[in-house]
Design an enzyme around this catalytic site. Structure first.
Site, mmCIF file in Angstrom:
data_model
loop_
_atom_site.group_PDB
_atom_site.id
_atom_site.type_symbol
_atom_site.label_atom_id
_atom_site.label_comp_id
_atom_site.label_asym_id
_atom_site.label_seq_id
_atom_site.Cartn_x
_atom_site.Cartn_y
_atom_site.Cartn_z
ATOM 1 N N GLU A 213 51.224 36.416 33.536
ATOM 2 C CA GLU A 213 50.272 36.088 32.469
ATOM 3 C C GLU A 213 50.630 36.897 31.247
ATOM 4 O OE1 GLU A 213 46.013 36.555 33.225
ATOM 5 O OE2 GLU A 213 46.234 35.703 35.224
ATOM 6 N N GLU B 109 45.372 40.368 39.940
ATOM 7 C CA GLU B 109 44.740 41.553 39.336
ATOM 8 C C GLU B 109 43.673 42.178 40.222
ATOM 9 O OE1 GLU B 109 43.240 40.592 35.442
ATOM 10 O OE2 GLU B 109 45.230 40.198 34.635
HETATM 11 C C1 BGP Z 1 43.089 38.019 32.700
HETATM 12 C C2 BGP Z 1 42.617 37.224 33.904
HETATM 13 C C3 BGP Z 1 42.371 35.797 33.584
HETATM 14 C C4 BGP Z 1 41.828 35.505 32.178
HETATM 15 C C5 BGP Z 1 42.385 36.396 31.089
HETATM 16 C C6 BGP Z 1 41.675 36.243 29.738
HETATM 17 O O1 BGP Z 1 42.921 39.364 32.930
HETATM 18 O O2 BGP Z 1 43.532 37.268 34.989
HETATM 19 O O3 BGP Z 1 41.587 35.273 34.623
HETATM 20 O O4 BGP Z 1 40.461 35.414 32.180
HETATM 21 O O5 BGP Z 1 42.391 37.732 31.501
HETATM 22 O O6 BGP Z 1 40.582 37.094 29.581
HETATM 23 P P1 BGP Z 1 39.416 37.033 28.498
HETATM 24 O O7 BGP Z 1 38.709 35.746 28.620
HETATM 25 O O8 BGP Z 1 38.522 38.180 28.792
HETATM 26 O O9 BGP Z 1 39.976 37.133 27.116
#
Ligand code: BGP
Length: 462
Positions: A366, A165
Site C-alpha cells: 500500500e 497491518e
Molecule cells: C491503511 C489501511 C487501509 C486504509 C488506509 C487509508 O493504513 O490499511 O485500510 O484505510 O490506511 O487510511 P485513511 O482513511 O485513514 O486515510
C-alpha cells in the site's frame, strides 16, 4: 525512463470490509458493531453497510480495474462472510459462492488476486465471548478460518497474506483509542501483539501442512513499516528512535522474517513487567514458520524525539513513554490527510530489507495519497484531474527504483486503492482511488491517475 523488473506487479489494494458492503453477511465484525452502537463517530455518519458496493458490482468494478492497467489486486476474505458457525468453522455457501465468483472474475480479466485473511475485521462475537486477539482460543479459530480459505480457493489463489497491518489492531484497539473497543491497556496490547504474530505463524504452518506450496502457493504478511527517524543525532533522540523502531516495526518484522522477537524488545518488556505469555512450543512454531515474502504499507515517516516526561514518571505502561512524536519544522505535508510526504523512506525500507532481512522478496502493498473533496478537481466532463496523485506515485517509484537498482528484491507496487472505498471511521473523507466513486449513486469514473497508471503498467515504468 525508469524500467522495473520483469513481471512487476502493478496493482492496487483494498479489503473486504471496505469495499463489499454488509450485504448477506452472517456476522458483524468489530467495525460493523462499532457503527451499530456509535454511528456518530464515523465521518458524516457513513458506515460499512454499502462501502463501494463490490458485493453487487464486482463484475463491473473488476472491468474498471482492468481499464486502469492493474495486473494484480489485493483484497481480503471476510471471516464474517465466509464462516457461518464461528465455533466449528462451518462455511456459509452464499459467502463461498461470492468469493468463488470474485476469484474467477479476476482470473478471467487476467488480474492476479492476492488474498488477505484479516484486515481489522475480527468477528465481534469472538471479542465479546473470548476477548478477541487477547485470546489464544481466537488464534486457533482464525487458523480454522484460514484452513477453509486455502481448501476452497487455494487451487486458484496463489498469493496469500495472513494479516494487514496487525500493529494497527494493537495501537487502535488497545492503546490510542481509534478502533473499537478503544481500550488503553498496555499489558493487553503486548499480549495481542504476540498473539497476532502467533496467529500468522500458525496460519503459515497450516498452509504448508496442507501442501499449498507444492501447488505453487506462497504466503506472507503485510506490515505498515513506517520507518523511524530521530529528531537529531543527540543520544537521547537516537535512543527514542531505537525503542520506537523496536515497538512499531521490529515487533512484527523480526518474527515474520527471522522467526524471533528482538532480544532488546524482550528485555525492555521484561524489565517493565509487561512481557506476554508464551510457551516454548509456540516460540518453536514461530521460529519454523516465517514468511515467503513481505508486503510493506508505506504512507508517511515516523519522526520521534526523546520524551518530555521523566523516565521515572508514574502511571500505566504505555510504549510511548519512551518517545514523543516529533513535528519536524519545514516538513512537507499532505495537509488534507495530515500526513508527512517523504518518498525517500521507500528507498530506506528497500535497503533495510536488503541489508537486515536477508533481502527477502517484498512488494509495496500500500502507498497512496488521501485527498478530501476531490470534486474540486473535476473537469467539465466529470473526470477528476488528480495530477497531485500522479506526482506522488512517481516520486515514490523513483526512490523504489533506486532501491531495486541497488539490489533490493522488490517485485511490485500496489497503490491504495483501486476504487475510492470506505475507510473505517474516516469513512469517505479521504479518497485514494484510481477510480472515483460517487457514494450517493455508486457511479464510478476513472480518474486521470487511473489512465496514467494504465500507461505505467503497459510500459513497465515511466
Ligand atoms: C491503511 C489501511 C487501509 C486504509 C488506509 C487509508 O493504513 O490499511 O485500510 O484505510 O490506511 O487510511 P485513511 O482513511 O485513514 O486515510
Amino acid at each position: 525512463m525508469l524500467t522495473f523488473p520483469k513481471d512487476f506487479w502493478w496493482g492496487a489494494a483494498t479489503s473486504g470490509p471496505q469495499s463489499e458492503g454488509r450485504f448477506q453477511k452472517k456476522h458483524a465484525n468489530m467495525f460493523d458493531h462499532w457503527y451499530d452502537i456509535e454511528p456518530e463517530v464515523f465521518y458524516d455518519r457513513v458506515g460499512p453497510d454499502m462501502a463501494s458496493n463490490f458485493y453487487n458490482s464486482y463484475r463491473e468494478d473488476i472491468a474498471l480495474m482492468k481499464q486502469t492497467g492493474l495486473n494484480s489486486l489485493r483484497t481480503s476474505i471476510q471471516w464474517t462472510r465466509l464462516i457461518k458457525d464461528l465455533e466449528t468453522n462451518e462455511v456459509d455457501p452464499v459467502g463461498v459462492a461470492f468469493y468463488n465468483n470474485v476469484i474467477d472474475e479476476f482470473l478471467s480479466q487476467n488480474i492476479r488476486p492476492i488474498f488477505n485473511l484479516h484486515h481489522f475485521d475480527l468477528p465481534v462475537e469472538l471479542y465479546h465471548k473470548y476477548g478477541g486477539w487477547e485470546s489464544k482460543k481466537v488464534v486457533d479459530l482464525f487458523v480454522g478460518f484460514a484452513e477453509q480459505c486455502f481448501a476452497l480457493f487455494g487451487d486458484r489463489v496463489k498469493d496469500w497474506v495472513t494479516h494487514n497491518e496487525p500493529m494497527v489492531v494493537v495501537d487502535g484497539e488497545y492503546l490510542f483509542q481509534f478502533h473499537y473497543p478503544k481500550l488503553v491497556d498496555g499489558k493487553k496490547a503486548v499480549q495481542v501483539a504476540y498473539n497476532l504474530n502467533l496467529a500468522s505463524a500458525k496460519v503459515m504452518a497450516k498452509f504448508r501442512e496442507m501442501g499449498q506450496p507444492q501447488a505453487g502457493g506462497r504466503i506472507g504478511t503485510v506490515l505498515n513499516l513506517t520507518p523511524t527517524y530521530a529528531a537529531s543525532d543527540a543520544e537521547a533522540d537516537q535512543e527514542a528512535a531505537r525503542i520506537a523502531e523496536l515497538w512499531n516495526n521490529k515487533m512484527f518484522l523480526d518474527p515474520a522474517i527471522k522467526g524471533e522477537f528482538p532480544v532488546e524488545l524482550l528485555e525492555l518488556l521484561t524489565k517493565d513487567g509487561v512481557l506476554w505469555q508464551s510457551t516454548a512450543d509456540e516460540l518453536a512454531l514461530i521460529k519454523e514458520n516465517t514468511v515467503d515474502f513481505i508486503g510493506v504499507n508505506f504512507y508517511h515517516p515516523n519522526r520521534v524525539k526523546t520524551p518530555d516526561i521523566a523516565p521515572n514518571s508514574v502511571g500505566a505502561w504505555m510504549p510511548d513513554r519512551y518517545y514523543d512524536a516529533y513535528q519536524m519544522p519545514g516538513r512537507r505535508m499532505n495537509i488534507d490527510k495530515g500526513w508527512e510526504i517523504y518518498p525517500k523512506a521507500v528507498y530506506d525500507i528497500a535497503i533495510n530489507i536488503r541489508d537486515n532481512y536477508g533481502n527477502l522478496p517484498w512488494f509495496v502493498s500500500e502507498n497512496g495519497m488521501g485527498v478530501s473533496r476531490e470534486e474540486r478537481f473535476m473537469d467539465e466532463k466529470g473526470q477528476i484531474l488528480d495530477d497531485y496523485r500522479i506526482e506522488f506515485i512517481k516520486e515514490h517509484l523513483q526512490w523504489l527504483h533506486k532501491g531495486i537498482e541497488e539490489g533490493s528484491n522488490c517485485f511490485g507496487y500496489h497503490l491504495w486503492t483501486p476504487i475510492d472505498c470506505w475507510s473505517w471511521s474516516n469513512a469517505y473523507r479521504n479518497r485514494y482511488g484510481l477510480i472515483a466513486n460517487d457514494i450517493h449513486t455508486q457511479i464510478k469514473t476513472i480518474k486521470k491517475s487511473g489512465e496514467w497508471f494504465k500507461t505505467l503498467a503497459e510500459n513497465n515504468g515511466f
